[in-house]
Design an enzyme around this catalytic site. Structure first.
Site, PDB file in Angstrom:
ATOM      1  CG  HIS A  99      -1.906 -25.552   9.460  1.00 28.63           C
ATOM      2  ND1 HIS A  99      -1.646 -25.352  10.828  1.00 28.63           N
ATOM      3  CD2 HIS A  99      -0.586 -25.578   8.927  1.00 28.63           C
ATOM      4  CE1 HIS A  99      -0.274 -25.433  10.960  1.00 28.63           C
ATOM      5  NE2 HIS A  99       0.505 -25.750   9.879  1.00 28.63           N
ATOM      6  CG  ASP A 102      -4.974 -25.910  12.059  1.00 29.88           C
ATOM      7  OD1 ASP A 102      -4.364 -26.950  12.017  1.00 29.88           O
ATOM      8  OD2 ASP A 102      -4.116 -24.754  11.899  1.00 29.88           O
ATOM      9  CD  GLU A 230       7.359 -22.425  10.979  1.00 30.09           C
ATOM     10  OE1 GLU A 230       6.402 -22.012  10.659  1.00 30.09           O
ATOM     11  OE2 GLU A 230       7.630 -23.407  11.850  1.00 30.09           O
ATOM     12  CD  GLU A 266       8.276 -23.867  15.832  1.00 30.33           C
ATOM     13  OE1 GLU A 266       7.312 -23.520  14.908  1.00 30.33           O
ATOM     14  OE2 GLU A 266       8.268 -24.928  16.182  1.00 30.33           O
ATOM     15  CG  HIS A 269      11.196 -25.270  13.794  1.00 29.87           C
ATOM     16  ND1 HIS A 269      10.590 -25.141  12.714  1.00 29.87           N
ATOM     17  CD2 HIS A 269      10.441 -26.231  14.519  1.00 29.87           C
ATOM     18  CE1 HIS A 269       9.102 -25.560  12.832  1.00 29.87           C
ATOM     19  NE2 HIS A 269       9.248 -26.192  14.233  1.00 29.87           N
ATOM     20  CG  ASP A 294       5.951 -19.984  14.342  1.00 26.43           C
ATOM     21  OD1 ASP A 294       5.103 -19.196  14.351  1.00 26.43           O
ATOM     22  OD2 ASP A 294       5.791 -21.094  13.882  1.00 26.43           O
ATOM     23  CG  ASP A 305       9.084 -28.839  16.909  1.00 22.34           C
ATOM     24  OD1 ASP A 305       9.456 -28.021  17.704  1.00 22.34           O
ATOM     25  OD2 ASP A 305       8.368 -28.710  16.097  1.00 22.34           O
ATOM     26  CG  ASP A 307       5.741 -27.699  18.856  1.00 24.85           C
ATOM     27  OD1 ASP A 307       6.613 -26.674  18.162  1.00 24.85           O
ATOM     28  OD2 ASP A 307       5.023 -28.519  18.370  1.00 24.85           O
ATOM     29  CG  ASP A 337       3.763 -23.322  15.722  1.00 23.07           C
ATOM     30  OD1 ASP A 337       2.897 -24.233  16.208  1.00 23.07           O
ATOM     31  OD2 ASP A 337       4.476 -23.728  14.771  1.00 23.07           O
TER      32      ASP A 337
HETATM   33  C1  XLS Z   1       5.594 -27.665  12.928  1.00 22.77           C
HETATM   34  C2  XLS Z   1       5.831 -26.143  12.428  1.00 22.77           C
HETATM   35  C3  XLS Z   1       4.244 -25.692  12.105  1.00 22.77           C
HETATM   36  C4  XLS Z   1       4.410 -24.516  11.162  1.00 22.77           C
HETATM   37  C5  XLS Z   1       3.315 -24.472  10.355  1.00 22.77           C
HETATM   38  O1  XLS Z   1       6.727 -27.932  13.353  1.00 22.77           O
HETATM   39  O2  XLS Z   1       6.215 -25.354  13.508  1.00 22.77           O
HETATM   40  O3  XLS Z   1       3.672 -25.741  13.022  1.00 22.77           O
HETATM   41  O4  XLS Z   1       4.514 -23.179  12.059  1.00 22.77           O
HETATM   42  O5  XLS Z   1       2.964 -24.969   9.511  1.00 22.77           O
HETATM   43 NI    NI Z   2       6.013 -23.200  13.596  1.00 21.23          NI
HETATM   44 NI    NI Z   3       7.380 -26.408  14.944  1.00 17.00          NI
END
Ligand code: XLS
Ligand code: NI
Ligand code: NI
Length: 435
Positions: A99, A102, A230, A266, A269, A294, A305, A307, A337
């Site tokens: 992004h 980042d 996404e 993802e 998600h 992702d 989430d 991750d 991700d």
């Molecule tokens: C957040 C999202 C983010 C996207 C990119 O939950 O996964 O990281 O992948 O903005």
């Molecule tokens: Ni993501």
């Molecule tokens: Ni995410």
């Protein structure tokens, strides 16, 4: 080049019997699986944000990571880029994703933010040329800054819509310049906190307009990558409009975008939406909108989430099965991700996380390929629907029969279908032979 990881050499494939924690035991990038190398199938990418920008905070506590590049100036951003490319090279991943927020410090003005983003673009251009690590996708962060608290494209204030549009343009420009394979839009604030203050009809139209402009601009500049949405059901917003793949498909159809925009799906998600990951992948391949993935799982108890890096081979294998059956990735890839746990504060933890994630994906991919090459599973599915090849069945499907005609045939032939087993336990056992 920096030296954040000491003298760590490039991680090598050492095979299943290796006990070296910094070696691949399953990911042999040159191994041929169903006609392509594993590197070509999986197309791994590192996510810049979680690995290099996230400080280890959670809702109850602050920074746990000490990184020499944490800071808000361009010198810090350059050091961060050095370390990021050092890690990409050590892991020997082909891609990364970012992004704007980042990679560059936020400017005082829009113009300064873009100027800084472009300066990082110059740095990335050189590093891409030096290392061969390419850009899988770029994206704009339209959710962290307070200006986006009530949405980006869906904001009631048209100036925020304009600011978001301008930011997307700048990010598409740099993604295009760097040869990005995709451009991603994730709408963390495109939704609502309460319906009481929300006009959904207007917000959908605003989002539809924004995405149509994105597509127009893509064609105007000749960006040959894919535009991806996404899906995520909620978090940070209470409800997000891009809830899941099926919802996104309906939205794309409504605004005439179903042939222009695909999805970046993802794992975590999917779980938040109450689906399995393979459900989301299969829904996307069914509608022809699979773009990229992702690959970060959620904790099944936490309900948010989390991750985490993948480590569940069966879950990953079933997703790659659907990806392989649909012909594999074109522009897309497997983006981690994923972030470390906040106690994993050592540089080497970043390496362990990615090595484990890549090996999990490699095992999943090989299991999926084995299921397909063995053929028993696909034969079973084929046979389950085999009667649909019959002439009457085809006539019903092709629109050559009406309800009345079908009713007449059922009555005259006294059709009374015999139930057949769905074979679920047999199929579960069959799949378990491979995963
Ligand atoms: C957040 C999202 C983010 C996207 C990119 O939950 O996964 O990281 O992948 O903005
Ligand atoms: Ni993501
Ligand atoms: Ni995410």
């Amino acid at each position: 080049m920096s030296n954040f990881f000491g003298d760590q050499p490039v991680i090598q494939f050492e095979g299943q019997n290796s006990s070296n924690p910094l070696a691949f035991r399953h990911y042999d990038k040159d191994e041929i699986v169903m006609g392509k190398t594993m590197a070509e199938h999986l197309r791994f990418a590192v996510a810049y944000w979680h690995s290099f920008a996230w400080e280890g905070t959670d809702p109850f506590g602050g920074q746990t990571f000490d990184r020499p590049w944490f800071g808000n100036d361009m010198a810090a951003a350059k050091l961060k880029a050095d370390v990021a490319f050092e890690m990409f090279s050590i892991l020997d991943v082909p891609y990364f994703c970012f992004h704007d927020a980042d990679v560059r410090p936020e400017g005082e003005t829009y113009a300064q933010s873009v100027q800084r983003l472009n300066a990082l673009g110059d740095i990335f251009e050189k590093k891409i040329a030096q290392t061969g690590v390419k850009l899988l996708w770029g994206t704009a962060n339209l959710f962290s800054h307070k200006r986006f608290m009530s949405g980006a494209a869906t904001n009631p204030d048209p100036d925020v819509f304009a600011y978001a549009a301008a930011t997307i343009k700048a990010n598409m420009d740099v993604t295009h310049r760097l040869g990005g394979q995709n451009y991603v839009l994730w709408g963390g604030r495109e939704g609502y906190e309460t319906l009481l203050n929300t006009d959904m009809t207007r917000e959908f139209d605003q989002m539809g307009r924004m995405l149509n402009m994105v597509v127009e601009y893509k064609h105007k500049i000749g960006f040959s990558g894919a535009i991806l949405l996404e899906p995520k059901p909620q978090e940070p917003s209470k409800h997000q409009y891009d809830y899941d793949v099926a919802t996104v498909y309906g939205f794309l159809k409504k605004y005439g975008l179903e042939n222009e925009i695909k999805v970046n799906i993802e794992v975590g998600h999917a779980i938040l939406a109450g689906h399995t990951f393979e459900h989301e992948v299969a829904t996307a391949t069914t509608h022809g909108i699979l773009g990229s993935i992702d690959m970060n799982r959620n904790d099944y108890q936490s309900g948010w989430d989390t991750d985490q890096f993948p480590n569940n081979v069966p879950e990953v294998a079933l997703a790659y099965y659907h990806i392989l059956k649909s012909g594999g990735f074109t522009n897309g890839g497997t983006n981690f991700d994923a972030k470390l746990r906040r106690q994993s504060i050592d540089p080497v933890d970043l390496l362990h996380a990615h090595v484990g994630g890549m090996d999990t994906c490699a095992r999943g991919l090989k299991a999926a390929a084995a299921i397909i090459e063995d053929g028993t599973y696909d034969d079973y599915i084929e046979k389950r629907y085999a009667d649909w090849t019959g002439a009457e069945a085809q006539a019903m499907l092709n629109g050559e029969r009406s309800l009345e005609q079908i009713a007449a045939r059922v009555e005259s032939q006294n059709i009374s279908p015999e139930p057949r087993s769905g074979g679920q336990e047999y199929l579960e056992n069959l799949i378990n032979r491979f995963v």
